[in-house]
Write an enzyme that holds these catalytic residues in place. Structure first.
Site, short mmCIF file in Angstrom:
data_model
loop_
_atom_site.label_atom_id
_atom_site.label_comp_id
_atom_site.label_asym_id
_atom_site.label_seq_id
_atom_site.Cartn_x
_atom_site.Cartn_y
_atom_site.Cartn_z
N ASP A 377 0.86 -1.18 0.00
CA ASP A 377 0.00 0.00 0.00
C ASP A 377 0.90 1.24 0.00
O ASP A 377 2.10 1.14 0.28
CB ASP A 377 -0.89 -0.03 1.25
CG ASP A 377 -1.78 1.18 1.35
OD1 ASP A 377 -2.30 1.62 0.31
OD2 ASP A 377 -1.93 1.70 2.46
N ASP A 777 -6.49 -2.72 3.45
CA ASP A 777 -5.41 -3.62 3.03
C ASP A 777 -5.60 -5.05 3.54
O ASP A 777 -4.78 -5.92 3.23
CB ASP A 777 -4.06 -3.09 3.54
CG ASP A 777 -3.76 -1.70 3.04
OD1 ASP A 777 -4.00 -1.44 1.85
OD2 ASP A 777 -3.30 -0.86 3.84
#
Length: 1184
Positions: A377, A777
Site C-alpha cells: 500500500d 489492506d
C-alpha cells in the site's frame, strides 16, 4: 455451554422486549426447548477440562505421521510380530503428543464475559468494554451522546460518537429504565459492523434505529461517565463474534514438500519391508526348514509364507524410524525460536512509537527467506500518514508555493487559538484572510464545518482534535490557524470561532462519507437563517456535480489539482450550494422517509444524497502532504538488489502514484518508457497490454536478457481493473506486468488489491508478501502468502489480520534479508541433517537382515532405539536449527544477492533430499560393514573372540553417535555456547546412559528388561573397538570433507566468498548516507517527471540498481583466490595425516577391502588438495 449455531438462520428478524427475559426466551424456543437466542457467555477456547484430552488427541491424530505411529504401536503389542518392546514407540510418541498438547493448551485462551441476556438493560461506566450489542438508551452526557473507541472492531483508535434517540435520552434514572417496556424489531444477527436497521415500538409510536444508536460488543466507552443500553444481541450473536470466522490457514512450501517426502519415505519403507519379507520366505524355505527340529515356528505360524507375512510387519516396526516421528514437533520448536528472535530484535524496535516487531504466527518464518513479490500500500505504508496542509486553490488562485517566503508563518499574533505546530509558508493566503476576501473566508468556513471531528478543550484555548482520518484532522487544523476555529459540537449544532467571533450553526443534516460516494456534505443554518450545503470530496466525483456556470473556474482548478498531484500531494475539491427553505423542507421529508425505511435503507439514503448534491458552486481545492517514511528509498533499493519485485497498489490518482514511485526510488531516470494501461473497453485494454509486450520483445530482441528485466513501469489507472483482471485476460496482464521492472496500480479497490495478489500466486507460483496499514489492506494481506501489518495512523486492524507486524516500512529489509534468510537457511540445514541421521540409523537394520536370516532381529539395544532421536541426537540439531548463521546480519544487508538461494529454493529440494538420503545410506553401509569385517576375526588381549552380537551392537551404536555428532559439527556454521553444550553434552549423555543401562544394578532389579549387562564396559575397553570406530568415522567423514573442499574451490557459493571478506568493506557503505531523503518533500518535475523530493540531498542508487554493478566481485574473486591457495598447505597436511591413519589401520587389519577405501580417499584427497601424483602412488604402494 452448547450453542446451536445452525438454527440461527431460522430467525428472519429479532424481536426484543426490554426487561422481560421470560418473553424473550419463550419467543425463540425450538420444539426441543433449546433457545435460539444465545446467552452472553462466550467461550473463545476450543477446549475445557473435560474435552481437552479427547479433542486434542483427535486433532493431533489428523497428522498422518501420528496416526502411522499409533498403528505401529498397535502392531508392537502383537507378540508374533514385534521384536521390539512397546515402549520404543510409545515413549517418542507420547513425548511428541505431550509437547504439542502443552503448546495447544497455551495457545487456547478461555475468556468469558458478563452473564446477561437479550432484553436486559445494563449500565456501563467510563473505560469499560461494551459487554454485548446494545441499543443506547441514555447517557450521562447531554443529548444522549456517548463516546466510544472501536479499535477491537475496525482497528481505528479515534473516538466515535453514538447517540440515543430523543425519547429514551431522558430515561437517565434507573427507576425509569426499570419500567421501560419498549419492544425492538430489527434485523437478525449478522456480521455487518457498519449497518443496523431496526424500529423501536413504545407508547404506541415507532422510532427508527440506525447504527448511530448502537454500541457494539468490543467497543470501549471513553470520556463518558456512564450510559445505559438495551441488549439486542448477546454472545455468539454479536457482530464481533459473527465476524470471528477462521482465517485462511497458510502453509509454507517446505511444509508441502515435507509431506510429499514423508509419503515417499513411507513408500521406501514398504519396499524395504517387501524385500526383507521375500528374503525371509526364501531363507525359511531353503535353510530354516533344517532347524525345525529344535527351532520350530511359533503358533499360529505353520508355513514359510505366513512367516514371511509376519516378518514384513516386523520389519515395518523396526524400520519405522525412517519416517521421523519427532520431525514435526522439532520444526515447530525451531519456528518458535525464530519468532522470538524477531520479537526480540532491537533493530526493529521503534522508539518513537514504543513498538517492537511481532511475529504473530510461527508457521511462516522460513518463507520470509523466499519472497519474490512484495505488494505494498502507499498511504501509511510507504508514507507516514501524518498529513499537513500544504497548498490550496481558492477561486482560481493557488497558494502555498513558498517562492518568496522562506520561514513558516507565525499565526499567534493574528489568532491566539492557532495550533503552534501548524506549518505554512505562504503569507499571501494569510493576507487574503486578513483583508476579508469572501471566497477565502467561505473556503475555510467550509473546512471548519464539513467534517466529523470531535473537539476536546483541555483548558481555555487548548484544543485537541480527534478525527477519524488524518486528512480530516489536517484540514480542520488549517481552518483553525487561518481564523475559523472549530470549538465544539452537539447533535444539532456546531460552534466555531470565526475571526475572533463565536458563531453557532444549526446542523440540519450530515451526508456522511463512504467509499462509494467518495465525498461528504453537511447542511447547516447560519445565525442569519440562511441554509447552505457544504461538500468536500474527490475531484472525480465532485467536479461532475457542479453547476455549468463553473466551467472556467473548474478548468483552472483542475490544472491546479494536476500540479498538486504531480507533487505527490493528496487532493480534495470543495463546493457549496445555497438552499431555500422550500428546497430544504422537500428534501428533508424525502430524507426522513429514506432514513426510516426498513428495507433498502442505504440505497434510499444514497439516492436522497445524490438528489441534493447537484448544481453546486466550486470553491477551490486542498492539497495535503503525506511524507515518505524514514528509510523507504533505501529499503526499496536493497530489496530490488535481492531480486525482489515491488508493486505498489494504491487508491490514489495516477500523478500522485507516479511521483511517489520516483520519490521512493521504484522509478528512476533509466526507465525511459512509462507504459500506461488506461483502456475503457476489453479490446483497448488487451491491445495496450500486447503493445507493451511487443515493445519489450523488440527492444530486447538482440539482448540475452529475459523480459523480466525490462526497466519500464506499467501503470494501471482508473478503469484498467474493469477488464485486465477478467479471466480471459488475466494471463496477458500477468505476463505484461511481470515483464516490467516496476509496477504501480492506482485507483484500485481493496478487492482488486487481493485479486492482483491472487493472480501472481496462481500464474507465477512465487512467494508473495503484502504489506499495509489500513482496513482496506486486509484482503490483500490475507490473500498473500505472508501478510505484514504496519501499526500506523489508521489503527491496528491491518496488524490484527497480519502474520508479522512492525511500525516502519524500513524494517521490512531486516525481516526478509536477515530473519527470513536465516530462518530458511536454518530450516534447510535442519531438514537435511535430520533425514541424514535417521537413514544412517535405520538402514543398519536393513543390512543386518541379510546376516540374521531375515528374522527381524534389531542391531541395537532397544533402549538405544528409544533414546536415539529424543536424547542422543535431538538437542544438537535443534541448536543448529535455531542459532545457525552462514554470514552475520550486517553482511546479509550489505550483500542482498545472498537472498537469492531462497527464492530459487536451492538449499532444500528434492535433489538435496536425495543427496542427504544417499549420504545416510552410505553412512549406514560403513557403520555396518566396517565393524562387521573387523570384529568377525578380532580377538581380545586374552585371545577371546570379539565376534559376538552385543559387542557388535555397542560398537555400531557408538560409531553411529560419534559419526552423526562429527557431521553436525561440520554442518554448524555458527557456534554458540548452547551448541557446544548440546553437542558435547549429548555425547556425554550417551556414554553415561549406556554405562548405566548396561550396569549390574539395573540387571539385578529388572533381569528381563536389561540384557546387555556389562557389554559397554567390556567392549569399550578394547583398543581394536576404538580403532574400528575411528576408522568408520574417518571413512564416513573424509568423503564429505573432500567434497566440500572441492566444491568450495571449484564452485563456491556467494555466502562462502562473503565469509572471507572483512565487515564494512562492501558497497553497502556507499549508500548508507541517503537516509535523510525521506524527510524532504515532493517537488516539481521537469521532462523526466521525477520528483525533486526524491533527489533533494544527494544522488540515490537507481543507477546502482539498474547497472548490475552491485557487487565488487572482481576484488572478491581475487581475495578468494588468494585465500584458497594460502590454505592449500593446511589442507594437504590434514589429508596427509588422515591417510597415514588409514594406512596404519590397514596394516593392523591386513584386509584388501580397506585398500580399496584408501584408493578412493586418496583420489578425493588428490582432487581437493592437489597432492602430487607421486605422493598418492607412495601411499598406495605402502597400503599394498
Amino acid at each position: 455451554m452448547i450453542h446451536f449455531v445452525s438454527f440461527v438462520s431460522v430467525e428472519e428478524e429479532r424481536r426484543v422486549r426490554a426487561n422481560d427475559r421470560e418473553y424473550n426466551e419463550n419467543l425463540y424456543k425450538l420444539p426441543l426447548f433449546f433457545p435460539i437466542i444465545q446467552s452472553n457467555c462466550i467461550v473463545t477456547s476450543k477446549y475445557n477440562i473435560i474435552t481437552f484430552l479427547p479433542v486434542n488427541l483427535f486433532e493431533q491424530f489428523q497428522e498422518v505421521a501420528n496416526t502411522y505411529f499409533l498403528f505401529l504401536l498397535i502392531l508392537q503389542l502383537i507378540p508374533q510380530i514385534s521384536s521390539l518392546s512397546w515402549f520404543t514407540t510409545i515413549v517418542p510418541l507420547a513425548l511428541v503428543l505431550s509437547i504439542t498438547a502443552v503448546k495447544d493448551a497455551t495457545d487456547d485462551y478461555n475468556e468469558k464475559w458478563m452473564n446477561v441476556r437479550v432484553g436486559d438493560i445494563i449500565k456501563l461506566e467510563n473505560n469499560q468494554f461494551v459487554a454485548a450489542d446494545l441499543l443506547l438508551l441514555s447517557s450521562s452526557e447531554p443529548h444522549g451522546l456517548c463516546y466510544i473507541e472501536t479499535a477491537e472492531l475496525d482497528g481505528e483508535t479515534n473516538m466515535k460518537v453514538r447517540q440515543s434517540i430523543s425519547v429514551t435520552a431522558e430515561l437517565g434514572d434507573p427507576n425509569n429504565l426499570a419500567s421501560f417496556n419498549g419492544e425492538v424489531v430489527c434485523e437478525p444477527p449478522n456480521n455487518k459492523l457498519d449497518r443496523f436497521c431496526g424500529t423501536l415500538y413504545w407508547r404506541d409510536k415507532k422510532y427508527t434505529l440506525t447504527n448511530q444508536n448502537m454500541l457494539l460488543r468490543g467497543c470501549v466507552l471513553r470520556n463518558t461517565e456512564a450510559c445505559y443500553g438495551l441488549v439486542i444481541f448477546a454472545g455468539p450473536d454479536t457482530k464481533l463474534m459473527q465476524n470471528s470466522g477462521r482465517t485462511k490457514f497458510k502453509r509454507t512450501s517446505i511444509d508441502r514438500l515435507m509431506n510429499t517426502l514423508v509419503l515417499w519415505i513411507f513408500g521406501f519403507l514398504v519396499c524395504m519391508g517387501v524385500i526383507l519379507a521375500v528374503g525371509n520366505a526364501v531363507w525359511e524355505r531353503e535353510v530354516g526348514s533344517l532347524f525345525q527340529s529344535y527351532l520350530p515356528w511359533n503358533p499360529p505360524v505353520d508355513n514359510f509364507l505366513f512367516n514371511a507375512f509376519l516378518s514384513f510387519w516386523s520389519y515395518v516396526i523396526i524400520l519405522n524410524t525412517v519416517v521421523p516421528i519427532s520431525l514435526y514437533v522439532s520444526v515447530e520448536v525451531i519456528r518458535l525460536g525464530h519468532s522470538y528472535f524477531i520479537n526480540w530484535d532491537q533493530h526493529m524496535f521503534c522508539s518513537q512509537c514504543n513498538t517492537a516487531a511481532e511475529a504473530r504466527t510461527t508457521t511462516l518464518n522460513e518463507e520470509l527467506g523466499q519472497v519474490e513479490y512484495i505488494f505494498s500500500d502507499k498511504t501509511g505504508t510507504l508514507t507516514q500518514n501524518i498529513m499537513s496542509f500544504n497548498k490550496c486553490s481558492i477561486n482560481g488562485q493557488t497558494y502555498g508555493k513558498c517562492t518568496h517566503c522562506k520561514e513558516r508563518l507565525d499565526f499567534t499574533p493574528f489568532n491566539p487559538l492557532a495550533d503552534p505546530d501548524f506549518c505554512f509558508c505562504d503569507d499571501s493566503l494569510l493576507e487574503s484572510v486578513k483583508v476579508g476576501d469572501a471566497h477565502t473566508h467561505e473556503f475555510f468556513r467550509l473546512l471548519s464545518l464539513c467534517h466529523t471531528v470531535m473537539s476536546e478543550e483541555l483548558s481555555e484555548g487548548e484544543l485537541v482534535y480527534k478525527a477519524q482520518s488524518p486528512d480530516e484532522g489536517a484540514l480542520v487544523t488549517a481552518a483553525r490557524n487561518f481564523g475559523f476555529v472549530f470549538r465544539s459540537r452537539t447533535p444539532g449544532t456546531i460552534t466555531t470561532t470565526e475571526m475572533g467571533r463565536p458563531v453557532t450553526y444549526t446542523l440540519l443534516a450530515i451526508l456522511d462519507f463512504n467509499n462509494i460516494r467518495k465525498r461528504m456534505s453537511v447542511i447547516v443554518r447560519n445565525p442569519e437563517g440562511r441554509i447552505r450545503l457544504y461538500c468536500k470530496g474527490a475531484d472525480t466525483v465532485l467536479l461532475e456535480r457542479l453547476h455549468p456556470c463553473n466551467q472556467e473556474l473548474m478548468n483552472i482548478t483542475s490544472d491546479h489539482l494536476n500540479e498538486y498531484a504531480a507533487d505527490g500531494l493528496r487532493t480534495l475539491a470543495l463546493a457549496y450550494k445555497d438552499l431555500s427553505e422550500e428546497e430544504w423542507e422537500i428534501w428533508s421529508e424525502s430524507h426522513s422517509c429514506a432514513d426510516k425505511a426498513t428495507d433498502y435503507r442505504e440505497d434510499r439514503l444514497a439516492a436522497a444524497y445524490e438528489q441534493i448534491e447537484q448544481d453546486m458552486m466550486l470553491l477551490g481545492a486542498t492539497a495535503i502532504e503525506d511524507k515518505l517514511q524514514e528509510g523507504v528509498p533505501e529499503t526499496i533499493a536493497v530489496l530490488s538488489l535481492a531480486n525482489i519485485k515491488i508493486w505498489v497498489l494504491t487508491g490514489d490518482k495516477q500523478e500522485t502514484a507516479v511521483n511517489i514511485g520516483y520519490s521512493c526510488k521504484m522509478l528512476t531516470d533509466d526507465m525511459t518508457e512509462v507504459f500506461i494501461i488506461s483502456g475503457h473497453t476489453v479490446q483497448s485494454v488487451r491491445q495496450e497490454l500486447r503493445s507493451v509486450c511487443s515493445f519489450g520483445w523488440t527492444a530486447f530482441s538482440s539482448n540475452a536478457l529475459t523480459p523480466c528485466t525490462f526497466h519500464f513501469l506499467t501503470l494501471f489507472p482508473v478503469l484498467w481493473q474493469a477488464h485486465a483482471l477478467e479471466a480471459d485476460m488475466e494471463l496477458e496482464f500477468v505476463l505484461t506486468a511481470c515483464a516490467c521492472k516496476a509496477v504501480i496500480c492506482c485507483r484500485v479497490t481493496p478487492l482488486q488489491k487481493a485479486l492482483v495478489v491472487e493472480l501472481i500466486k496462481k500464474h507465477k507460483r512465487a512467494v508473495t508478501l503484502a504489506i499495509g496499514d489500513g482496513a482496506n489492506d486486509i484482503s490483500m494481506i490475507k490473500s498473500a502468502h505472508i501478510g505484514v501489518g504496519i501499526s500506523g495512523q489508521e489503527g491496528i486492524q491491518a496488524v490484527l489480520a497480519s502474520d508479522y507486524s512492525f511500525s516502519q516500512f524500513r524494517f521490512l529489509q531486516r525481516l526478509l534479508l536477515v530473519h527470513g534468510r536465516w530462518s530458511y537457511l536454518r530450516m534447510c540445514r535442519f531438514l537435511c541433517y535430520f533425514f541424514y541421521k535417521n537413514f544412517a540409523f535405520t538402514m543398519v537394520h536393513f543390512w543386518f537382515g541379510f546376516f540374521c536370516g531375515f528374522s527381524a532381529q534389531t542391531v541395537y539395544d532397544q533402549y538405544f532405539i528409544t533414546l536415539y532421536n529424543i536424547v542422543y541426537t535431538s538437542l544438537p540439531v535443534l541448536a543448529m536449527g535455531i542459532f545457525d548463521q552462514d554470514v552475520p546480519d550486517q553482511r546479509s544487508l550489505e550483500y542482498p544477492k545472498l537472498y537469492e538461494p531462497g527464492q530459487l529454493n536451492l538449499l532444500f529440494n528434492k535433489k538435496e533430499f536425495f543427496i542427504c538420503i544417499a549420504q545416510g545410506i552410505y553412512t549406514s553401509v560403513v557403520l555396518f560393514f566396517v565393524p562387521y569385517a573387523v570384529l568377525s576375526e578380532a580377538t581380545q588381549s586374552n585371545g577371546v573372540p570379539l565376534a559376538d552380537y552385543q559387542t557388535f551392537a555397542v560398537t555400531t551404536a557408538t560409531a553411529l553417535v560419534i559419526v552423526v555428532s562429527v557431521q553436525i559439527c561440520l554442518d554448524t556454521g555458527f557456534w554458540t555456547v548452547i551448541n557446544h553444550v548440546f553437542v558435547w553434552g549429548s555425547l556425554g549423555f550417551y556414554f553415561t546412559i549406556m554405562v548405566a543401562l548396561h550396569s549390574q544394578t539395573l540387571f539385578r532389579i529388572f533381569p528381563s528388561q536389561f540384557h546387555f549387562v556389562g557389554s559397554a564396559q567390556s567392549t569399550l575397553l578394547q583398543p581394536v573397538v576404538w580403532l574400528t570406530i575411528a576408522l568408520a568415522t574417518a571413512i564416513c567423514i573424509v568423503p564429505v570433507l573432500a567434497f566440500r573442499f572441492l566444491k568450495l574451490d571449484l564452485k563456491p557459493q556467494l555466502s562462502d566468498t562473503k565469509k572471507r571478506k572483512p565487515l564494512g568493506h562492501s558497497v553497502g557503505g556507499a549508500w548508507r548516507g541517503v537516509g535523510s531523503v525521506s524527510e524532504g518533500r515532493l517537488g516539481a518535475r521537469g521532462g523526466s517527471r521525477r520528483s525533486g523530493y526524491a533527489f533533494a540531498h544527494q544522488e540515490g542508487f537507481g543507477e546502482l540498481i539498474t547497472s548490475g554493478k552491485n557487487m565488487r566481485l572482481s576484488s572478491l574473486a581475487l581475495a578468494t583466490f588468494a585465500s584458497r591457495h594460502s590454505s592449500n598447505s593446511c589442507k594437504n597436511w590434514f589429508f596427509f595425516l588422515l591417510i597415514v591413519m588409514f594406512l596404519y589401520l590397514c596394516s593392523l587389519l591386513q584386509r584388501v577391502f580397506f585398500s580399496c577405501i584408501i584408493l578412493m580417499c586418496s583420489i578425493l584427497a588428490y582432487l581437493s588438495c592437489t597432492l602430487s601424483k607421486f605422493s598418492v602412488l607412495f601411499f598406495l604402494l605402502l597400503a599394498r
